[in-house]
Design a protein around this motif. Structure first.
Motif, PDB file in Angstrom:
ATOM      1  N   ILE A 358      -8.121  -4.325 -19.039  1.00  0.00           N
ATOM      2  CA  ILE A 358      -8.332  -3.271 -17.799  1.00  0.00           C
ATOM      3  C   ILE A 358      -7.786  -4.013 -16.892  1.00  0.00           C
ATOM      4  O   ILE A 358      -7.474  -3.310 -15.651  1.00  0.00           O
ATOM      5  N   ASN A 359      -7.954  -5.203 -16.421  1.00  0.00           N
ATOM      6  CA  ASN A 359      -7.317  -5.939 -15.217  1.00  0.00           C
ATOM      7  C   ASN A 359      -5.910  -5.976 -15.199  1.00  0.00           C
ATOM      8  O   ASN A 359      -5.268  -5.447 -14.378  1.00  0.00           O
ATOM      9  N   ARG A 360      -5.206  -6.085 -16.483  1.00  0.00           N
ATOM     10  CA  ARG A 360      -3.734  -5.846 -16.490  1.00  0.00           C
ATOM     11  C   ARG A 360      -3.288  -4.294 -16.400  1.00  0.00           C
ATOM     12  O   ARG A 360      -2.143  -3.863 -15.928  1.00  0.00           O
ATOM     13  N   SER A 361      -4.164  -3.467 -16.695  1.00  0.00           N
ATOM     14  CA  SER A 361      -3.885  -2.065 -16.288  1.00  0.00           C
ATOM     15  C   SER A 361      -4.083  -1.812 -14.897  1.00  0.00           C
ATOM     16  O   SER A 361      -2.942  -1.229 -14.486  1.00  0.00           O
ATOM     17  N   ALA A 362      -4.620  -2.494 -14.056  1.00  0.00           N
ATOM     18  CA  ALA A 362      -4.742  -2.637 -12.656  1.00  0.00           C
ATOM     19  C   ALA A 362      -3.630  -2.904 -12.147  1.00  0.00           C
ATOM     20  O   ALA A 362      -2.837  -2.529 -11.136  1.00  0.00           O
ATOM     21  N   VAL A 363      -2.765  -3.906 -12.860  1.00  0.00           N
ATOM     22  CA  VAL A 363      -1.533  -4.667 -12.634  1.00  0.00           C
ATOM     23  C   VAL A 363      -0.370  -3.356 -12.842  1.00  0.00           C
ATOM     24  O   VAL A 363       0.333  -3.286 -11.843  1.00  0.00           O
ATOM     25  N   VAL A 364      -0.588  -2.814 -13.745  1.00  0.00           N
ATOM     26  CA  VAL A 364       0.468  -1.801 -14.055  1.00  0.00           C
ATOM     27  C   VAL A 364       0.503  -0.626 -12.981  1.00  0.00           C
ATOM     28  O   VAL A 364       1.607  -0.157 -12.822  1.00  0.00           O
ATOM     29  N   ILE A 365      -0.684  -0.421 -12.399  1.00  0.00           N
ATOM     30  CA  ILE A 365      -0.728   0.514 -11.365  1.00  0.00           C
ATOM     31  C   ILE A 365      -0.407  -0.195 -10.031  1.00  0.00           C
ATOM     32  O   ILE A 365       0.415   0.526  -9.080  1.00  0.00           O
ATOM     33  N   GLY A 366      -0.889  -1.399  -9.811  1.00  0.00           N
ATOM     34  CA  GLY A 366      -0.741  -1.828  -8.253  1.00  0.00           C
ATOM     35  C   GLY A 366       0.727  -2.678  -8.162  1.00  0.00           C
ATOM     36  O   GLY A 366       1.125  -2.565  -7.054  1.00  0.00           O
ATOM     37  N   ALA A 367       1.252  -3.002  -9.130  1.00  0.00           N
ATOM     38  CA  ALA A 367       2.701  -3.701  -9.125  1.00  0.00           C
ATOM     39  C   ALA A 367       3.703  -2.535  -8.326  1.00  0.00           C
ATOM     40  O   ALA A 367       4.354  -2.895  -7.426  1.00  0.00           O
ATOM     41  N   PRO A 368       3.845  -1.382  -9.179  1.00  0.00           N
ATOM     42  CA  PRO A 368       4.611  -0.439  -9.044  1.00  0.00           C
ATOM     43  C   PRO A 368       4.086   0.125  -7.424  1.00  0.00           C
ATOM     44  O   PRO A 368       4.932   0.545  -6.534  1.00  0.00           O
ATOM     45  N   LEU A 369       2.927   0.469  -7.354  1.00  0.00           N
ATOM     46  CA  LEU A 369       2.529   1.103  -6.175  1.00  0.00           C
ATOM     47  C   LEU A 369       2.623   0.237  -4.826  1.00  0.00           C
ATOM     48  O   LEU A 369       2.940   0.786  -3.620  1.00  0.00           O
ATOM     49  N   GLY A 370       2.579  -1.133  -5.101  1.00  0.00           N
ATOM     50  CA  GLY A 370       3.081  -1.996  -3.556  1.00  0.00           C
ATOM     51  C   GLY A 370       4.428  -1.703  -3.558  1.00  0.00           C
ATOM     52  O   GLY A 370       4.627  -1.772  -2.337  1.00  0.00           O
ATOM     53  N   GLY A 371       5.294  -1.588  -4.292  1.00  0.00           N
ATOM     54  CA  GLY A 371       6.625  -1.473  -4.136  1.00  0.00           C
ATOM     55  C   GLY A 371       7.140  -0.174  -3.581  1.00  0.00           C
ATOM     56  O   GLY A 371       7.791   0.158  -2.578  1.00  0.00           O
ATOM     57  N   ILE A 372       6.254   1.019  -4.092  1.00  0.00           N
ATOM     58  CA  ILE A 372       6.424   2.281  -3.686  1.00  0.00           C
ATOM     59  C   ILE A 372       5.799   2.550  -2.045  1.00  0.00           C
ATOM     60  O   ILE A 372       6.607   3.024  -1.141  1.00  0.00           O
ATOM     61  N   ILE A 373       4.865   1.936  -1.738  1.00  0.00           N
ATOM     62  CA  ILE A 373       4.326   1.945  -0.436  1.00  0.00           C
ATOM     63  C   ILE A 373       5.061   1.259   0.431  1.00  0.00           C
ATOM     64  O   ILE A 373       5.567   1.485   1.565  1.00  0.00           O
ATOM     65  N   ALA A 374       5.791   0.039   0.102  1.00  0.00           N
ATOM     66  CA  ALA A 374       6.644  -0.786   0.818  1.00  0.00           C
ATOM     67  C   ALA A 374       7.872  -0.216   1.238  1.00  0.00           C
ATOM     68  O   ALA A 374       8.377  -0.164   2.323  1.00  0.00           O
ATOM     69  N   ASP A 375       8.257   0.802   0.003  1.00  0.00           N
ATOM     70  CA  ASP A 375       9.814   1.415   0.621  1.00  0.00           C
ATOM     71  C   ASP A 375       9.347   2.456   1.337  1.00  0.00           C
ATOM     72  O   ASP A 375      10.331   2.948   2.179  1.00  0.00           O
ATOM     73  N   GLY A 376       7.938   3.106   1.115  1.00  0.00           N
ATOM     74  CA  GLY A 376       8.008   4.363   2.142  1.00  0.00           C
ATOM     75  C   GLY A 376       7.374   4.268   3.350  1.00  0.00           C
ATOM     76  O   GLY A 376       7.710   4.947   4.264  1.00  0.00           O
ATOM     77  N   LEU A 377       6.385   3.180   3.451  1.00  0.00           N
ATOM     78  CA  LEU A 377       5.786   2.923   4.674  1.00  0.00           C
ATOM     79  C   LEU A 377       6.349   1.489   5.477  1.00  0.00           C
ATOM     80  O   LEU A 377       5.849   1.330   6.659  1.00  0.00           O
ATOM     81  N   GLY A 378       6.984   0.655   4.750  1.00  0.00           N
ATOM     82  CA  GLY A 378       7.455  -0.585   5.486  1.00  0.00           C
ATOM     83  C   GLY A 378       6.621  -1.728   4.519  1.00  0.00           C
ATOM     84  O   GLY A 378       5.347  -1.620   4.227  1.00  0.00           O
ATOM     85  N   PHE A 379       7.283  -2.736   4.722  1.00  0.00           N
ATOM     86  CA  PHE A 379       6.778  -3.793   4.117  1.00  0.00           C
ATOM     87  C   PHE A 379       5.240  -4.447   4.829  1.00  0.00           C
ATOM     88  O   PHE A 379       4.501  -4.765   4.175  1.00  0.00           O
ATOM     89  N   ILE A 380       5.406  -4.541   5.999  1.00  0.00           N
ATOM     90  CA  ILE A 380       4.132  -5.059   6.715  1.00  0.00           C
ATOM     91  C   ILE A 380       2.961  -4.010   6.594  1.00  0.00           C
ATOM     92  O   ILE A 380       1.880  -4.344   6.383  1.00  0.00           O
ATOM     93  N   THR A 381       2.984  -2.661   6.773  1.00  0.00           N
ATOM     94  CA  THR A 381       2.285  -1.818   6.463  1.00  0.00           C
ATOM     95  C   THR A 381       1.552  -1.720   5.089  1.00  0.00           C
ATOM     96  O   THR A 381       0.346  -1.844   4.931  1.00  0.00           O
ATOM     97  N   ALA A 382       2.291  -1.944   4.189  1.00  0.00           N
ATOM     98  CA  ALA A 382       2.153  -1.920   2.701  1.00  0.00           C
ATOM     99  C   ALA A 382       1.206  -3.383   2.533  1.00  0.00           C
ATOM    100  O   ALA A 382       0.244  -3.483   1.823  1.00  0.00           O
ATOM    101  N   LEU A 383       1.761  -4.491   3.177  1.00  0.00           N
ATOM    102  CA  LEU A 383       0.785  -5.822   3.112  1.00  0.00           C
ATOM    103  C   LEU A 383      -0.553  -5.703   3.603  1.00  0.00           C
ATOM    104  O   LEU A 383      -1.518  -6.351   3.178  1.00  0.00           O
ATOM    105  N   TRP A 384      -0.631  -5.017   4.636  1.00  0.00           N
ATOM    106  CA  TRP A 384      -2.029  -4.828   5.478  1.00  0.00           C
ATOM    107  C   TRP A 384      -2.990  -3.967   4.620  1.00  0.00           C
ATOM    108  O   TRP A 384      -4.129  -4.084   4.650  1.00  0.00           O
ATOM    109  N   ILE A 385      -2.398  -2.812   3.937  1.00  0.00           N
ATOM    110  CA  ILE A 385      -3.179  -2.161   2.825  1.00  0.00           C
ATOM    111  C   ILE A 385      -3.726  -3.004   1.803  1.00  0.00           C
ATOM    112  O   ILE A 385      -4.925  -2.951   1.443  1.00  0.00           O
ATOM    113  N   SER A 386      -2.876  -3.868   1.444  1.00  0.00           N
ATOM    114  CA  SER A 386      -3.567  -4.843   0.294  1.00  0.00           C
ATOM    115  C   SER A 386      -4.525  -5.860   0.880  1.00  0.00           C
ATOM    116  O   SER A 386      -5.332  -6.103   0.053  1.00  0.00           O
ATOM    117  N   ILE A 387      -4.296  -6.308   2.173  1.00  0.00           N
ATOM    118  CA  ILE A 387      -5.106  -7.251   2.717  1.00  0.00           C
ATOM    119  C   ILE A 387      -6.751  -6.590   2.844  1.00  0.00           C
ATOM    120  O   ILE A 387      -7.725  -7.031   2.366  1.00  0.00           O
TER     121      ILE A 387
END
Length: 410
Positions: A358-387
């Motif tokens: 289940i931890n790795r299931s979270a990675v399957v969701i989180g890794a591409p989600l991070g890339g999608i948010i970064a492409d859509g909203l910008g790198f810095i905004t995406a980083l603050w969401i993860s923070i």
């Protein structure tokens, strides 16, 4: 009996350390292969990362049952050798020019299947090698070796990628897995009693009930699932920033990522002492509180990045990596030692597989989600969401009943 006098554990330690070095080299080599050789985007980096962990989503709970049914050393040997062949094949496809994002994802799914069974057997094998009172120290030694590999692996990987290219750097990991498999085969130990054959669904439910009905494991599991989601988002975003936004060279990226390993070495050295002085729960709570500030340290200079301030940004990023790695180093041995200590031998495989899958299931969701948010909203905004997510996990953990957990609990 001291750990260094336990020959079986020492061999296991050496095998684990060897493959850990190769793993960190490969992690960097794959990222450079995607961005540099295949001209991929941040989303591609995320999908490649997710491919390695997809089997944990589909097969994780089943793997726990199967590992409890078979000898764990046999599983470790077979999966190490299998992963060696897959990495060698990726190298061959890359140098012949037939590799693509699709093929790479397919091969990494196969790699992930073997890693799933290896990880489950690995985490369940340690209690067969050392007495339970020494589990925290044994895991600290394993984590220290992993941290040293994390420190030097990316730097070595960056140098290798720069010198001979990403495809050939993968061969080093292939060799490390082969060596690990051979050394694992030479370990002598007393096999644990295998779980009796029974309905697969019933045995899966037994593992799930143990984890999610335990007084402390339940909170630990749920909080860790959320942490992995935001951690994987963070790592995808940071690597994309370094390679795409800031244009870091592969060798420089390896140097930056190695800073996290330096922090982890320090953290794992202090982990057993922190567990004794503070208690397992409070020491882990402290660690989880530190992740958010560590990423903030990396995000602040990046938010105002310019060519004139890139050197200053690099200093802050390295400091943040040190801080982040230190928190992981403190937490890792305590979490693993506690899980192994409170879980009966016949449930070790299913407990580890449940949490790991289940931890790795979270990675399957989180890794591409991070890339999608970064492409859509910008790198810095995406980083603050993860923070925000990492900070929320830290507060949740520190205010939960898990903070009272101690190694004596059973």
């Amino acid at each position: 009996m001291k750990l260094r006098e336990n020959r079986s554990f020492v061999r296991f330690w050496i095998a684990s350390t060897t493959s850990s070095f190769g793993t960190y080299i490969t992690t960097l080599a794959l990222q450079v292969l995607v961005v540099g050789n295949l001209e991929g985007s941040a989303v591609d980096v995320g999908w490649i990362s997710a491919s390695r962990w997809l089997p944990y989503v589909l097969l994780g709970l089943i793997a726990g049952v199967l590992v409890d049914r078979f000898h764990r050393k046999t599983v470790l040997v077979a999966t190490d050798i299998g992963r060696s062949f897959i990495l060698a094949f990726i190298c061959l496809m890359s140098i012949t020019g037939v590799i693509s994002i699709g093929w790479l994802m397919f091969l990494l799914v196969l790699f992930g299947i073997l890693s799933l069974f290896n990880d489950t057997a690995y985490q369940s094998f340690v209690p067969q090698l050392v007495p339970r009172p020494l589990l925290t120290r044994a895991n600290a030694r394993l984590e220290q070796s992993s941290a040293v590999a994390e420190t030097s692996g990316p730097a070595i990987g960056g140098g290798l990628v720069s010198l001979i290219g990403a495809p050939f750097a993968l061969l080093f990991d292939a060799i490390s897995y082969l060596f690990s498999g051979v050394l694992m085969a030479s370990i002598k130990h007393q096999p644990s009693e295998k779980v009796k054959m029974g309905p697969l669904g019933q045995q899966i439910k037994e593992g799930l009930r143990w984890v999610y009905q335990h007084q402390y494991l339940r909170t630990l599991a749920l909080n860790t699932h959320a942490w992995f989601l935001f951690h994987s988002m963070t790592m995808t975003i940071l690597v994309s920033i370094f390679l795409i936004e800031l244009g870091f060279h592969a060798s420089l990226l390896g140097f930056v990522l190695a800073a996290g390993g330096v922090g982890a070495v320090a953290g794992t050295s202090l982990s057993p002492l922190a567990g004794v002085r503070l208690g397992v729960g409070r020491a882990m709570s402290l660690s989880r509180i530190l992740y958010g500030p560590a990423v903030i340290l990396m995000a602040l200079p990046l938010a105002t990045n310019s060519s004139d301030s890139q050197f200053i940004a690099l200093i802050f990023v390295i400091a943040g990596q040190l801080f982040y790695g230190f928190a992981m180093g403190i937490e890792g041995p305590l979490e693993m030692g506690y899980r192994q200590y409170v879980t009966p031998s016949h449930l070790q495989g299913r407990m580890n597989a449940t949490l790991r899958s289940i931890n790795r299931s979270a990675v399957v969701i989180g890794a591409p989600l991070g890339g999608i948010i970064a492409d859509g909203l910008g790198f810095i905004t995406a980083l603050w969401i993860s923070i925000f997510g990492l900070t929320l996990c830290g507060l949740w953990f520190s205010l939960s009943s898990m903070r009272n957990a101690r190694i004596e609990d059973d």
